[in-house]
Motif scaffolding. Structure first.
Motif, PDB file in Angstrom:
ATOM      1  N   GLN A 135     -11.004 -21.328 -15.582  1.00 52.88           N
ATOM      2  CA  GLN A 135      -9.320 -21.568 -15.358  1.00 52.88           C
ATOM      3  C   GLN A 135      -8.864 -20.385 -15.136  1.00 52.88           C
ATOM      4  O   GLN A 135      -7.760 -20.717 -15.603  1.00 52.88           O
ATOM      5  CB  GLN A 135      -9.602 -22.757 -16.362  1.00 52.88           C
ATOM      6  N   LEU A 136      -9.557 -19.840 -14.797  1.00 54.82           N
ATOM      7  CA  LEU A 136      -8.220 -18.164 -15.064  1.00 54.82           C
ATOM      8  C   LEU A 136      -7.908 -18.068 -14.279  1.00 54.82           C
ATOM      9  O   LEU A 136      -7.801 -19.067 -12.592  1.00 54.82           O
ATOM     10  CB  LEU A 136      -9.512 -17.222 -14.383  1.00 54.82           C
ATOM     11  N   THR A 137      -6.561 -17.689 -14.164  1.00 54.98           N
ATOM     12  CA  THR A 137      -5.424 -17.796 -12.985  1.00 54.98           C
ATOM     13  C   THR A 137      -4.577 -16.770 -12.508  1.00 54.98           C
ATOM     14  O   THR A 137      -3.588 -16.186 -12.128  1.00 54.98           O
ATOM     15  CB  THR A 137      -4.504 -19.023 -13.398  1.00 54.98           C
ATOM     16  N   HIS A 138      -5.085 -15.239 -13.402  1.00 59.19           N
ATOM     17  CA  HIS A 138      -4.889 -13.798 -13.067  1.00 59.19           C
ATOM     18  C   HIS A 138      -5.731 -12.763 -12.587  1.00 59.19           C
ATOM     19  O   HIS A 138      -7.189 -13.037 -13.679  1.00 59.19           O
ATOM     20  CB  HIS A 138      -4.041 -13.622 -14.498  1.00 59.19           C
ATOM     21  N   PHE A 139      -5.872 -12.443 -11.615  1.00 59.32           N
ATOM     22  CA  PHE A 139      -7.100 -11.681 -11.542  1.00 59.32           C
ATOM     23  C   PHE A 139      -5.964  -9.622  -9.791  1.00 59.32           C
ATOM     24  O   PHE A 139      -5.205  -9.635 -10.207  1.00 59.32           O
ATOM     25  CB  PHE A 139      -7.783 -12.073  -9.552  1.00 59.32           C
ATOM     26  N   ASN A 140      -7.173  -9.177 -10.582  1.00 58.99           N
ATOM     27  CA  ASN A 140      -6.956  -8.034 -10.373  1.00 58.99           C
ATOM     28  C   ASN A 140      -7.791  -7.601  -8.296  1.00 58.99           C
ATOM     29  O   ASN A 140      -9.008  -7.497  -8.955  1.00 58.99           O
ATOM     30  CB  ASN A 140      -7.506  -7.160 -11.380  1.00 58.99           C
ATOM     31  N   LEU A 141      -7.073  -7.214  -7.882  1.00 57.09           N
ATOM     32  CA  LEU A 141      -8.043  -7.342  -6.735  1.00 57.09           C
ATOM     33  C   LEU A 141      -9.134  -5.741  -6.378  1.00 57.09           C
ATOM     34  O   LEU A 141      -7.979  -4.796  -6.965  1.00 57.09           O
ATOM     35  CB  LEU A 141      -7.479  -7.505  -5.645  1.00 57.09           C
ATOM     36  N   LEU A 142     -10.270  -5.991  -6.360  1.00 59.49           N
ATOM     37  CA  LEU A 142     -10.778  -4.551  -6.043  1.00 59.49           C
ATOM     38  C   LEU A 142     -10.809  -4.024  -4.939  1.00 59.49           C
ATOM     39  O   LEU A 142     -10.876  -5.260  -4.077  1.00 59.49           O
ATOM     40  CB  LEU A 142     -11.716  -4.391  -7.178  1.00 59.49           C
ATOM     41  N   GLY A 143     -10.540  -2.959  -3.717  1.00 57.60           N
ATOM     42  CA  GLY A 143     -11.275  -2.754  -3.116  1.00 57.60           C
ATOM     43  C   GLY A 143     -10.461  -2.745  -2.115  1.00 57.60           C
ATOM     44  O   GLY A 143      -9.244  -3.082  -2.692  1.00 57.60           O
ATOM     45  N   GLN A 144     -10.565  -1.688  -0.905  1.00 55.48           N
ATOM     46  CA  GLN A 144      -9.110  -2.090   0.291  1.00 55.48           C
ATOM     47  C   GLN A 144      -9.655  -2.988   1.287  1.00 55.48           C
ATOM     48  O   GLN A 144     -11.076  -2.744   2.043  1.00 55.48           O
ATOM     49  CB  GLN A 144      -9.084  -0.142   0.349  1.00 55.48           C
ATOM     50  N   TYR A 145      -8.370  -3.605   2.216  1.00 59.63           N
ATOM     51  CA  TYR A 145      -8.757  -4.323   3.022  1.00 59.63           C
ATOM     52  C   TYR A 145      -7.397  -3.946   4.367  1.00 59.63           C
ATOM     53  O   TYR A 145      -6.954  -2.967   3.325  1.00 59.63           O
ATOM     54  CB  TYR A 145      -8.684  -5.833   2.585  1.00 59.63           C
ATOM     55  N   GLY A 146      -7.302  -4.813   5.160  1.00 61.38           N
ATOM     56  CA  GLY A 146      -6.239  -5.130   6.015  1.00 61.38           C
ATOM     57  C   GLY A 146      -5.442  -6.107   5.597  1.00 61.38           C
ATOM     58  O   GLY A 146      -5.872  -6.543   4.702  1.00 61.38           O
ATOM     59  N   PRO A 147      -3.822  -5.695   6.266  1.00 55.72           N
ATOM     60  CA  PRO A 147      -3.231  -6.581   5.413  1.00 55.72           C
ATOM     61  C   PRO A 147      -3.366  -7.594   5.336  1.00 55.72           C
ATOM     62  O   PRO A 147      -3.130  -8.938   5.224  1.00 55.72           O
ATOM     63  CB  PRO A 147      -1.909  -5.371   5.880  1.00 55.72           C
ATOM     64  N   ARG A 148      -3.563  -8.162   7.227  1.00 53.13           N
ATOM     65  CA  ARG A 148      -3.880  -9.830   7.150  1.00 53.13           C
ATOM     66  C   ARG A 148      -4.805 -10.070   6.650  1.00 53.13           C
ATOM     67  O   ARG A 148      -4.135 -11.299   6.044  1.00 53.13           O
ATOM     68  CB  ARG A 148      -4.415 -10.020   8.684  1.00 53.13           C
ATOM     69  N   GLU A 149      -6.033 -10.031   6.527  1.00 55.26           N
ATOM     70  CA  GLU A 149      -7.087  -9.898   5.814  1.00 55.26           C
ATOM     71  C   GLU A 149      -6.891 -10.177   3.913  1.00 55.26           C
ATOM     72  O   GLU A 149      -6.950 -11.358   3.493  1.00 55.26           O
ATOM     73  CB  GLU A 149      -8.319  -9.029   6.255  1.00 55.26           C
ATOM     74  N   MET A 150      -5.977  -9.534   3.628  1.00 55.45           N
ATOM     75  CA  MET A 150      -5.182  -9.263   2.016  1.00 55.45           C
ATOM     76  C   MET A 150      -4.850 -10.433   2.001  1.00 55.45           C
ATOM     77  O   MET A 150      -4.722 -11.702   0.977  1.00 55.45           O
ATOM     78  CB  MET A 150      -4.570  -8.131   1.682  1.00 55.45           C
ATOM     79  N   ALA A 151      -3.631 -11.061   2.946  1.00 55.92           N
ATOM     80  CA  ALA A 151      -2.757 -12.079   3.709  1.00 55.92           C
ATOM     81  C   ALA A 151      -2.963 -13.801   3.249  1.00 55.92           C
ATOM     82  O   ALA A 151      -3.158 -14.453   2.420  1.00 55.92           O
ATOM     83  CB  ALA A 151      -1.635 -11.961   4.378  1.00 55.92           C
ATOM     84  N   LEU A 152      -4.663 -13.579   4.235  1.00 53.44           N
ATOM     85  CA  LEU A 152      -5.347 -14.832   4.680  1.00 53.44           C
ATOM     86  C   LEU A 152      -6.213 -14.781   2.678  1.00 53.44           C
ATOM     87  O   LEU A 152      -6.138 -16.298   2.167  1.00 53.44           O
ATOM     88  CB  LEU A 152      -6.035 -14.661   5.261  1.00 53.44           C
ATOM     89  N   TRP A 153      -6.682 -14.104   2.785  1.00 49.35           N
ATOM     90  CA  TRP A 153      -7.245 -14.088   0.971  1.00 49.35           C
ATOM     91  C   TRP A 153      -6.447 -14.507   0.057  1.00 49.35           C
ATOM     92  O   TRP A 153      -6.738 -15.192  -0.626  1.00 49.35           O
ATOM     93  CB  TRP A 153      -8.154 -12.965   0.570  1.00 49.35           C
ATOM     94  N   HIS A 154      -5.250 -14.140   0.060  1.00 49.89           N
ATOM     95  CA  HIS A 154      -4.114 -14.296  -0.872  1.00 49.89           C
ATOM     96  C   HIS A 154      -3.832 -16.233  -0.722  1.00 49.89           C
ATOM     97  O   HIS A 154      -3.979 -16.897  -1.943  1.00 49.89           O
ATOM     98  CB  HIS A 154      -3.192 -13.703  -1.163  1.00 49.89           C
TER      99      HIS A 154
END
Length: 591
Positions: A68-87
């Motif tokens: 039940q965590l709701t705060h996260f720090n994203l590691l790594g580099q990715y494309g902007p579309r992929e980051m948006a989809l992941w979000h």
């Protein structure tokens, strides 16, 4: 007939929504809010469900649905579309939980050239700017505000709502490995630029178009004994032999006055002060007494990463960062940090520890509620409950947009600091025969005829990095520490080139460098703080003006560094170049 819970009603005041949601939460759900752990994503934008059990031991769904965590720090580099989809996929997971509390996504800096998994990433798809040291070399608050506003716009596009920056420590110990993320050694300038940075990220006040700023590392991490970093046992001591503890607080006072939303205490263990000799994340005198009491900060306090469980990083066993509290159990550490005034634990995922502390009577649930209120309030103020998705098409259009890229490129050029122009080499003209080292030949060929032997060249262009000592361990190797001198074999090779052909030397300053021999023999010497080869050559050929001034002094010797006091800015004897040094831009020559 069902009714909409008050916390889901955007028409109600934030305080009312917070209290309604808090009253509905179980202890387990509250405990989950107190942790901000790390996540990675698959390259296609899908959440990671299979992990290696090392750096990231839990799957995304386990962290959100079970822990039940709701705060996260994203590691790594990715494309902007992929980051948006992941979000969007992560938010969908969170929306499916009992209360549907949205996720707050955070990130370390992503807009420069440094890539240290413990501190930052290089720009990748985002616009590329000089490191904060380069922004300090320019010294323009309006530019820093524009930079931070660009960061805000690019972050919003992919779903980042919390910046784990700015870093406003003072660079007072020349060997410290974290200086590239600072604004240098000047407290007054750092305070001014910090306020501009926070305003650029958050706006006039925190709201739905803001990125919250987590300022670090309170109360100033620069005065590290021997310049070692407190991620590691040999760097845990923070000392003030010059008596300038208050001086290091000046930027943080400005950050609080500017309305920064969050604050991160550092790992360091103060030695020889009236503070308890425990790391700042456990230090009640520092968090409650100084930060909340004297400075009046009522925002979120999040500890630096990994204070509770001593988890090995990349297999390195000596990663206990609970300095002064190494002997305490995980539960005792958590209780001490909460008593000190912290709200959240970075890089951890053990909410069951908090549940046990409350149920055993060691920590009252009301204390947990205090922190959960702060954390929930920020989610509501940022509009996360009311706008849960981002647009992948807009993310592609926004991240690395032409206007942002151009602004970053211009800032790179402005940040160059001309240290010497002994032979009036600059600005260059025509199309000379160029010998280059550590410069892309294809880029250099746009400015002159590239030759492969220095003897055939009209001049050479040599790019160097600040020297550092190789350190053992996969994680510590990222932190460039130790001696600032060029090793003798490398120095001999450099000086040999300078004797062979007039040479423009460009050094990347991630820390101060000891280079008196190079300064004396280079035809011209310039410093940069994160810049492309094209930016360097544009400045060299007078197509752009480098206007930077040194954000810290450059010492004459390691003996002078060792004799200096780590809390005192610019304290080495007879530096080669003083803080603030920089020659005026040269007028372009005729073609």
């Amino acid at each position: 007939m069902s009714t909409t819970p008050a916390y889901q009603n955007p028409e109600l005041p934030v305080a009312e929504r917070v209290e309604d949601l808090l009253a509905r939460m179980t202890l387990e759900e509250k405990a989950g809010q107190l942790f901000q752990d790390m996540l990675t994503m698959n390259p296609d934008g899908s959440p990671v469900e299979e992990t290696d059990g090392a750096l990231l031991p839990s799957s995304t769904s386990e962290l959100i649905e079970r822990k039940q965590l709701t705060h996260f720090n994203l590691l790594g580099q990715y494309g902007p579309r992929e980051m948006a989809l992941w979000h969007n996929a992560v938010q969908e997971m969170a929306e499916g939980t009992r209360l549907g509390i949205p996720v707050t996504l955070s990130t370390d800096p992503r807009h420069s050239f440094t890539d240290n998994i413990g501190a930052s990433f290089n720009s990748g798809a985002f616009s590329a700017w000089p490191e904060p040291l380069g922004l300090a070399a320019i010294g323009d608050p309006e530019l820093v505000h524009r930079f931070a506003d660009t960061v805000r716009r690019e972050y919003l596009a992919v779903g980042f709502r919390l910046a784990l920056h700015p870093q406003i420590d003072l660079a007072t110990e020349p060997r410290w490995s974290r200086q590239s993320g600072t604004f240098g050694s000047d407290a007054r300038l750092t305070a001014e630029l910090a306020a501009a940075y926070i305003s650029g990220l958050q706006g006039d006040e925190l709201g739905p178009e803001s990125v919250a700023a987590m300022v670090k590392h309170f109360p100033g991490g620069g005065p590290q004994k021997d310049g070692e970093d407190p991620h590691f046992p040999h760097g845990k001591e923070q000392i003030y032999p010059g008596g300038l503890r208050e001086h290091h607080l000046e930027p943080f006072r400005a950050a609080v006055a500017a309305g920064c939303s969050q604050m991160m205490p550092y790992y360091g263990q103060p030695v020889g002060t009236d503070w308890e000799e425990v790391g700042f994340g456990f230090n009640k005198g520092v968090i409650t007494g100084l930060l909340r009491g004297e400075l009046g900060f009522d925002g979120i306090v999040c500890t630096d990463w990994g204070l509770l469980n001593d988890l090995p990083i990349f297999g390195e066993p000596h990663a206990a960062r609970a300095w002064g509290c190494e002997h305490l159990t995980v539960a005792e550490r958590a209780a001490k940090s909460l008593a000190a005034g912290a709200d959240q634990f970075g890089g951890e995922q053990c909410p069951e520890v908090i549940v046990d502390l409350v149920r055993s009577g060691l920590v009252p649930e009301s204390r947990i509620d205090d922190s959960v209120r702060r954390l929930l309030r920020e989610k509501f103020v940022l509009g996360l409950f009311d706008r849960r998705r981002v647009d992948p098409d807009l993310a592609e259009e926004t991240v690395g947009a032409a206007e942002f890229t151009a602004a970053g490129a211009a800032a790179q050029r402005r940040s160059f600091t001309v240290l010497t122009n002994t032979e009036s080499l600059l600005p260059l003209s025509g199309r000379p025969r160029l010998y280059v080292e550590n410069v892309d030949v294809a880029v250099a060929a746009e400015y002159g005829e590239v030759v492969t032997e220095p003897e055939r060249a009209d001049l050479a262009v040599l790019r160097l990095r600040t020297p550092y000592e190789d350190r053992p361990g996969a994680f510590e190797a990222f932190f460039h520490s130790g001696s600032l001198e060029f090793p003798e074999p490398e120095l001999k090779e450099i000086l040999g080139l300078l004797e062979t052909v007039p040479t423009l030397v460009c050094i990347n300053l991630e820390r101060a460098a000891v280079l008196p021999e190079i300064a004396a023999r280079a035809a011209a010497l310039v410093a940069e703080y994160g810049a492309s080869d094209a930016a360097l050559l544009d400045v060299a050929f007078g197509r752009a003006a480098g206007e930077g001034r040194l954000p810290f002094e450059l010492p004459r010797s390691m003996a002078a560094v060792r004799a200096s006091r780590p809390d005192v800015p610019n304290d080495t004897e007879d530096p080669v170049f003083a803080h603030g040094h920089g020659l005026a831009a040269q007028e372009p020559r005729g073609a």
